[in-house]
Motif scaffolding. Sequence first.
Motif, PDB file in Angstrom:
ATOM      1  N   VAL A  42       0.846  -1.196   0.000  1.00 19.36           N
ATOM      2  CA  VAL A  42       0.000   0.000   0.000  1.00 19.36           C
ATOM      3  C   VAL A  42       0.874   1.236   0.000  1.00 19.36           C
ATOM      4  O   VAL A  42       2.004   1.222   0.470  1.00 19.36           O
ATOM      5  CB  VAL A  42      -0.927   0.062   1.231  1.00 19.36           C
ATOM      6  N   LEU A  43       0.311   2.293  -0.513  1.00 14.57           N
ATOM      7  CA  LEU A  43       1.115   3.499  -0.673  1.00 14.57           C
ATOM      8  C   LEU A  43       0.971   4.481   0.466  1.00 14.57           C
ATOM      9  O   LEU A  43       1.717   5.442   0.563  1.00 14.57           O
ATOM     10  CB  LEU A  43       0.766   4.200  -1.999  1.00 14.57           C
ATOM     11  N   THR A  44       0.025   4.228   1.371  1.00 17.70           N
ATOM     12  CA  THR A  44      -0.194   5.192   2.440  1.00 17.70           C
ATOM     13  C   THR A  44       0.846   5.070   3.545  1.00 17.70           C
ATOM     14  O   THR A  44       1.345   3.994   3.829  1.00 17.70           O
ATOM     15  CB  THR A  44      -1.569   4.997   3.072  1.00 17.70           C
ATOM     16  N   ARG A  45       1.143   6.213   4.166  1.00 21.73           N
ATOM     17  CA  ARG A  45       2.031   6.241   5.320  1.00 21.73           C
ATOM     18  C   ARG A  45       1.305   6.903   6.474  1.00 21.73           C
ATOM     19  O   ARG A  45       0.340   7.627   6.271  1.00 21.73           O
ATOM     20  CB  ARG A  45       3.272   7.081   5.027  1.00 21.73           C
ATOM     21  N   VAL A  46       1.802   6.696   7.662  1.00 22.10           N
ATOM     22  CA  VAL A  46       1.230   7.381   8.809  1.00 22.10           C
ATOM     23  C   VAL A  46       1.393   8.877   8.623  1.00 22.10           C
ATOM     24  O   VAL A  46       2.471   9.355   8.294  1.00 22.10           O
ATOM     25  CB  VAL A  46       1.929   6.927  10.106  1.00 22.10           C
ATOM     26  N   GLY A  47       0.302   9.610   8.820  1.00 25.71           N
ATOM     27  CA  GLY A  47       0.349  11.052   8.656  1.00 25.71           C
ATOM     28  C   GLY A  47      -0.142  11.497   7.284  1.00 25.71           C
ATOM     29  O   GLY A  47      -0.387  12.667   7.060  1.00 25.71           O
ATOM     30  N   VAL A  74      -9.125   3.173  -5.270  1.00 25.91           N
ATOM     31  CA  VAL A  74      -7.876   3.926  -5.123  1.00 25.91           C
ATOM     32  C   VAL A  74      -6.788   3.379  -6.052  1.00 25.91           C
ATOM     33  O   VAL A  74      -6.146   4.127  -6.770  1.00 25.91           O
ATOM     34  CB  VAL A  74      -7.386   3.914  -3.656  1.00 25.91           C
ATOM     35  N   THR A  75      -6.605   2.056  -5.994  1.00 19.78           N
ATOM     36  CA  THR A  75      -5.715   1.423  -6.979  1.00 19.78           C
ATOM     37  C   THR A  75      -6.452   0.211  -7.537  1.00 19.78           C
ATOM     38  O   THR A  75      -7.283  -0.387  -6.852  1.00 19.78           O
ATOM     39  CB  THR A  75      -4.394   0.937  -6.346  1.00 19.78           C
ATOM     40  N   MET A  76      -6.117  -0.164  -8.748  1.00 18.85           N
ATOM     41  CA  MET A  76      -6.873  -1.209  -9.419  1.00 18.85           C
ATOM     42  C   MET A  76      -6.619  -2.611  -8.855  1.00 18.85           C
ATOM     43  O   MET A  76      -7.349  -3.543  -9.176  1.00 18.85           O
ATOM     44  CB  MET A  76      -6.575  -1.180 -10.920  1.00 18.85           C
TER      45      MET A  76
END
Lengths: 255, 255
Positions: free
Chosen positions: B133-138, B202-204
């Motif tokens: 996943v591309l998300t990070r904290v913050g 969000v992503t395929m």
Amino acid sequence: MSVSRRGRPAGPTGPVIGRALRLLDAFDAERRELTLSDLARRAGMPLSTTHRLMQELCAWGAVERGTDGLYRIGLRLWELGSLAPRGPGLREAALPFLEDLSRITRENVQLAVREGAEVVFVERIASSDAVPVLTRVGDRFALTATGVGLVLLAHAPVEVQEELLNGPIVRYTAKTVTDPAQLRRMLADVRSNGFSISDRQVTMDALSVGAPIRDRQGEVVAAVSLVVRHGSTTSHALARLVRTSAQAISRALSV
Amino acid sequence: MSVSRRGRPAGPTGPVIGRALRLLDAFDAERRELTLSDLARRAGMPLSTTHRLMQELCAWGAVERGTDGLYRIGLRLWELGSLAPRGPGLREAALPFLEDLSRITRENVQLAVREGAEVVFVERIASSDAVPVLTRVGDRFALTATGVGLVLLAHAPVEVQEELLNGPIVRYTAKTVTDPAQLRRMLADVRSNGFSISDRQVTMDALSVGAPIRDRQGEVVAAVSLVVRHGSTTSHALARLVRTSAQAISRALSV
DNA sequence: GACAGTCTTCCATTTTCCGGAAAGTGCTCT
DNA sequence: AGAGCACTTTCCGGAAAATGGAAGACTGTC
């Protein structure tokens, strides 16, 4: 000119940013939610000034205001704080090792860094059946008393050491070392042994053993400590353990 | 008077606090250390102004300056951020449950709260063998796409919902829902089902399932989600799991 | 309904902040 | 070496932003 009728009109009395930050300082672990009046009182500012400054801070997200009108530290500030390199970065790298240490010894484990002439606790793992410690994450303490403090002081720049040793030294208990000469000897021991022992210098029932964590360049950037009940185990066994753990964390930092 | 020789002299152009905070905003996860010139460029301010403001922030400890001259976020700011109620408090309470969830499913687990019209990720546990996943904290994201976002939007004040639904809606993939009417239906479903599904929005290659966390008063304060590869498991089984976990966290928050 | 406590808005006064210019650093390249 | 460049620091007159007392709005309590 201008008779200045009754009360004197007005005019800034200090750097703006300083005042805003003083307001934020009014928050602490015990008081995470404050009213406008509280803030004004604690920061020693007029209500109207406080109000305006808080509005600006709110607009940016540094603080938030609930439906109840109370001010709290905002998420935006938390995000920013998460970017501090010494705090979170170190913390993450060290956490697994601290947990190991906690599991093995079933005692309190602490991670701290130096900020000026104080220690700041960055992480702390409490064991349910260990001595209850009073420190919390984010707390500050004098460098001269705690196990972590002694380690950090021993490897601090000479100016910091001298300033502390020449100034007044805080006393917590009857066992707190306040004699500069004796402290100098203790610091030399810390440097040659690779660990520190603070024997009942903060509270009369606890003893803490600390060891230095170094960065890639060998600079001491933090310290770990184990807090145990006075007289529980041989402190030498603990010292080996803490030192080994600190070295492991240092290695993890270097990758 | 005063011919104003060539360049105009000077005079404030905006609220001081705002400018200081804009400088702090120049820091992000990728750029944790900045030079003075970097800061000036990123914030769009003259160098001299930047210099003076940074000096004030330094004096208080909001930022630190290494021997190399680079500015970093200071420990003081980290301490302050740790006092944010929604971030750290929630995070600590939820962490054990998130770890359970991660262990059971071996998938990515996320914890997020709403800030205005965005989701902010407060904690994230990555599994090595799950979808990257591309998300990070913050990190921040639009409320309309992610699993957590849909949950938080569904329980947000009506004003927030209307503003978002009437405004332009961000599109990430071909599957991102951008039709207000369809979104309205989805939000209603989230409310009645007690969980949300964001299918490749969000992503395929990923799908996320979210569920609401409530405080003592029953107010939705956060959301958990599981991010899994598209088409991996029955989403209904996951939904039950996430919902149960969210309820457990809600219960833990209420003590 | 008067009171004590909050919070908010207003405005004349003035002090702090602004930012261009120029001097001071520490480099790399010729 | 010294010219060239990028970054940092200091200086200063002028102007706008910040200040805080006072007064108004809004509670909840005796």
